[in-house]
Design a protein around this motif. Structure first.
Motif, mmCIF file in Angstrom:
data_model
loop_
_atom_site.group_PDB
_atom_site.id
_atom_site.type_symbol
_atom_site.label_atom_id
_atom_site.label_comp_id
_atom_site.label_asym_id
_atom_site.label_seq_id
_atom_site.Cartn_x
_atom_site.Cartn_y
_atom_site.Cartn_z
ATOM 1 N N MET A 1 83.515 98.184 19.833
ATOM 2 C CA MET A 1 82.411 99.118 19.773
ATOM 3 C C MET A 1 81.927 99.424 21.103
ATOM 4 O O MET A 1 81.987 100.673 21.654
ATOM 5 C CB MET A 1 81.020 98.416 18.769
ATOM 6 C CG MET A 1 81.198 98.483 17.278
ATOM 7 S SD MET A 1 79.886 97.677 16.509
ATOM 8 C CE MET A 1 78.684 99.064 16.491
ATOM 9 N N LEU A 2 81.911 98.200 21.870
ATOM 10 C CA LEU A 2 81.506 98.657 23.437
ATOM 11 C C LEU A 2 82.284 99.351 24.139
ATOM 12 O O LEU A 2 82.015 100.318 24.953
ATOM 13 C CB LEU A 2 81.306 97.230 24.141
ATOM 14 C CG LEU A 2 80.499 97.104 25.418
ATOM 15 C CD1 LEU A 2 78.976 97.573 25.313
ATOM 16 C CD2 LEU A 2 80.459 95.715 26.005
ATOM 17 N N GLN A 3 83.729 99.246 23.555
ATOM 18 C CA GLN A 3 84.648 99.995 24.462
ATOM 19 C C GLN A 3 84.717 101.248 24.000
ATOM 20 O O GLN A 3 84.778 102.233 24.708
ATOM 21 C CB GLN A 3 86.220 99.353 24.386
ATOM 22 C CG GLN A 3 87.158 100.028 25.132
ATOM 23 C CD GLN A 3 88.631 99.259 25.216
ATOM 24 O OE1 GLN A 3 88.826 98.269 24.514
ATOM 25 N NE2 GLN A 3 89.469 99.906 25.708
ATOM 26 N N ILE B 1 90.566 106.858 15.595
ATOM 27 C CA ILE B 1 90.002 107.284 14.396
ATOM 28 C C ILE B 1 89.013 108.496 14.523
ATOM 29 O O ILE B 1 88.966 109.645 13.935
ATOM 30 C CB ILE B 1 89.491 106.209 13.291
ATOM 31 C CG1 ILE B 1 90.761 105.474 13.106
ATOM 32 C CG2 ILE B 1 88.852 106.829 12.082
ATOM 33 C CD1 ILE B 1 90.322 103.944 12.312
ATOM 34 N N ALA B 2 87.746 108.205 15.332
ATOM 35 C CA ALA B 2 86.764 108.954 15.539
ATOM 36 C C ALA B 2 87.115 110.256 16.087
ATOM 37 O O ALA B 2 86.660 111.376 15.682
ATOM 38 C CB ALA B 2 85.846 108.242 16.626
ATOM 39 N N LEU C 1 80.763 104.543 12.573
ATOM 40 C CA LEU C 1 82.310 104.288 12.365
ATOM 41 C C LEU C 1 82.601 102.841 12.189
ATOM 42 O O LEU C 1 83.337 102.424 11.073
ATOM 43 C CB LEU C 1 83.015 104.838 13.869
ATOM 44 C CG LEU C 1 84.406 104.231 13.884
ATOM 45 C CD1 LEU C 1 85.531 105.079 12.734
ATOM 46 C CD2 LEU C 1 84.926 104.516 15.328
ATOM 47 N N TYR C 2 81.986 101.863 13.045
ATOM 48 C CA TYR C 2 82.253 100.435 12.432
ATOM 49 C C TYR C 2 81.807 99.989 11.360
ATOM 50 O O TYR C 2 82.227 99.027 10.632
ATOM 51 C CB TYR C 2 82.004 99.635 13.555
ATOM 52 C CG TYR C 2 83.187 99.758 14.638
ATOM 53 C CD1 TYR C 2 84.567 99.032 14.683
ATOM 54 C CD2 TYR C 2 83.101 100.854 15.907
ATOM 55 C CE1 TYR C 2 85.450 99.215 15.537
ATOM 56 C CE2 TYR C 2 84.238 100.920 16.464
ATOM 57 C CZ TYR C 2 85.345 100.165 16.301
ATOM 58 O OH TYR C 2 86.378 100.602 17.204
ATOM 59 N N THR C 3 80.496 100.313 10.862
ATOM 60 C CA THR C 3 80.095 100.163 9.469
ATOM 61 C C THR C 3 80.655 100.571 8.401
ATOM 62 O O THR C 3 81.147 99.666 7.639
ATOM 63 C CB THR C 3 78.505 100.766 9.491
ATOM 64 O OG1 THR C 3 77.648 100.228 10.439
ATOM 65 C CG2 THR C 3 77.714 100.441 8.200
#
Lengths: 376, 113
Positions: free
Chosen positions: A31-33, B32-33, B51-53
């Protein structure tokens, strides 16, 4: 610009520390990257684009953070479960329906009936017509109109919030009937003759409780009937809505005619009638689906409680519409009328929310059980 | 299987485009995004947190799986792949959308489709 990006990335990293540990360990690095890469790409298109990306990230984060925490505690699964979903729908549906009905009733009772002369005259005429010696019948045309209007409103709100797949009319009809039946029975019970004149206060208390149980049973049966694909339950509900008030009216008149009203048998007969109606309502639910008996039982148990519970939690002056007014009050006082209207609406909404929530949760469990059975 | 898929339909746009993106090839989150943005003509822009959720939910549902970890700019990135279950869900959703479009065509909306 690079310095700004570094600061923002560090800040985002700090925000990520609010995620649950498990989520952070699994996705935190990526996420940070990704955030850093997204900022770098945006900064190449100018400050405005960078600002838009940053705002999007910051605005989206709190909701996703909450989601991750709820998910961690398995709350998402619970919130998405059928019982909770139907519980929420039930609370909203019944809450709005009861509030809507209350608004209309108060408005009609204190507003329209006093401002339409012919309606008042017709009411008086019927009042005189039905009144006899020692039987001050309180039949009221206004009450009849208001009850029917209230039933229509209950049916509409109920169907708008619950119905699906073009089953609007079924939901509306079931809602109307389920609301009208207990109101009509209760009204006939007390207004055919002055019942409370012939029974003791304690007997009156038991009778009112039995009527509350019956009313709750009807609310339970509404949901049983609409959930069923069969036509019979709705038909039966329509039949008993028409028959029960009529049977009650003539039974009480017969009791009066044969002077049963002055004997202890009168109270026993009223309770027996109430029990018989309750059993028939159970049978209607049974004709929809065997498990739906629980809807009637839960409705019957919750109804008296839902009336009582808000008074335990909230002060009287907030929920009692007539708090501090005494026996007599001036209905032409606009402020007072508005206050009564709002408090009645609030009280009824609270009542509906409790009833709808409990019925919805039980319905959700029953539906879940039924769908599991179908899958197996 | 059909029943459990049906209960998850219709898919949200985000889920739909993520599955569609992974159908073409396995990718890491950032790819992906970007792909979702391209596939949706810029209409669906996923924030990192969204996205990660979604990725976590898809992993939990076993619609996608982690297959590898690659290193870019000295940082590891996880690569995700569409599973068979995810592919089935996507297929059923595409068929569902196809039915909707067909219905619109039949009702005389050919000109704007």
């Amino acid at each position: 610009m690079n310095r700004l990006l570094s600061i923002l990335t560090v800040f985002y990293g700090w925000l990520l520390s609010f995620y649950p540990r498990e989520f952070r360990d699994e996705f935190g690095g990526d996420m940070l990257q990704d955030f850093e890469d997204a900022l770098k790409a945006a900064s190449q298109n100018g400050f405005y684009t960078l600002l838009v990306v940053l705002l999007r990230e910051l605005l989206d984060l709190p909701l996703n953070l909450l989601h991750a925490h709820l998910d961690e505690k398995h709350m998402i699964g619970i919130l998405r479960s059928q019982p909770v979903q139907t519980g929420f729908r039930g609370a909203i549906g019944f809450g709005l329906a009861f509030a809507g009905v209350s608004l209309v009733r108060v408005f009609l009772v204190y507003g329209l009936t006093s401002s339409i002369p012919w309606l008042s005259r017709l009411g008086m005429l019927l009042f005189d017509r039905f009144r006899g010696n020692n039987q001050p019948a309180n039949f009221s045309i206004e009450f009849l109109i208001i009850s029917i209007l209230a039933a229509v409103i209950f049916g509409i709100v109920f169907s708008l919030l619950f119905s699906s797949r073009g089953r609007f009319s079924r939901f509306m009809l079931a809602g109307m009937l389920g609301w009208l039946a207990p109101n009509a029975i209760g009204s006939v019970f007390y207004n055919s003759i002055s019942v409370d004149y012939y029974i003791t206060p304690m007997q009156n208390f038991y009778l009112s409780i039995s009527l509350q149980l019956l009313t709750g049973a009807f609310f339970g049966v509404i949901l049983s009937v609409v959930e069923s694909e069969k036509k019979t339950p709705l038909f039966l509900l329509a039949v008993i809505t028409c028959l029960f008030p009529v049977i009650t009216y003539f039974s009480i008149k017969v009791f009066y005619y044969f002077d049963v009203v002055t004997t202890p048998w009168f109270f026993a007969a009223l309770m027996g009638m109430s029990l018989l109606y309750f059993t028939i309502v159970l049978a209607v639910a049974l004709s929809a689906e065997k498990r739906m008996l629980w809807m009637v039982v839960v409705g019957a148990l919750i109804n008296p409680l839902a009336d009582f519970l808000p008074y335990l939690i909230l002060p009287q002056k907030i929920i009692n519409p007539f708090y501090g007014l005494g026996d007599a009050f001036i209905v032409n006082n606009g402020m007072l009328l508005t206050s009564i209207m709002l408090k009645s609406t609030f009280q009824q909404a609270l009542f509906g929310i409790q009833l709808g929530l409990m019925l919805g949760i039980v319905l959700g469990f029953l539906k879940k059980g039924i769908s599991n059975r179908i899958e197996t | 299987m059909k029943n459990s898929i049906d209960t998850n339909l219709p898919l949200s746009e985000q889920t739909y485009f993520i599955l569609l993106s992974l159908r073409a090839s396995p990718k890491h989150g950032y790819a992906i995004a970007k792909d979702v943005q391209t596939l949706s003509n810029g209409r669906v822009v996923l924030s990192v947190s969204t996205l990660y959720t979604t990725i976590k939910r898809l992993l939990d549902d076993k619609w996608i799986k982690l297959i590898d970890t690659t290193t870019e700019s000295n940082r590891p990135r996880k690569i995700y792949e569409l599973t068979k279950a995810g592919g089935n869900v996507l297929l059923v959703e595409v068929q569902r959308l196809g039915t909707l479009v067909s219905a619109a065509r039949i009702s005389g909306m050919e000109g704007i489709l």
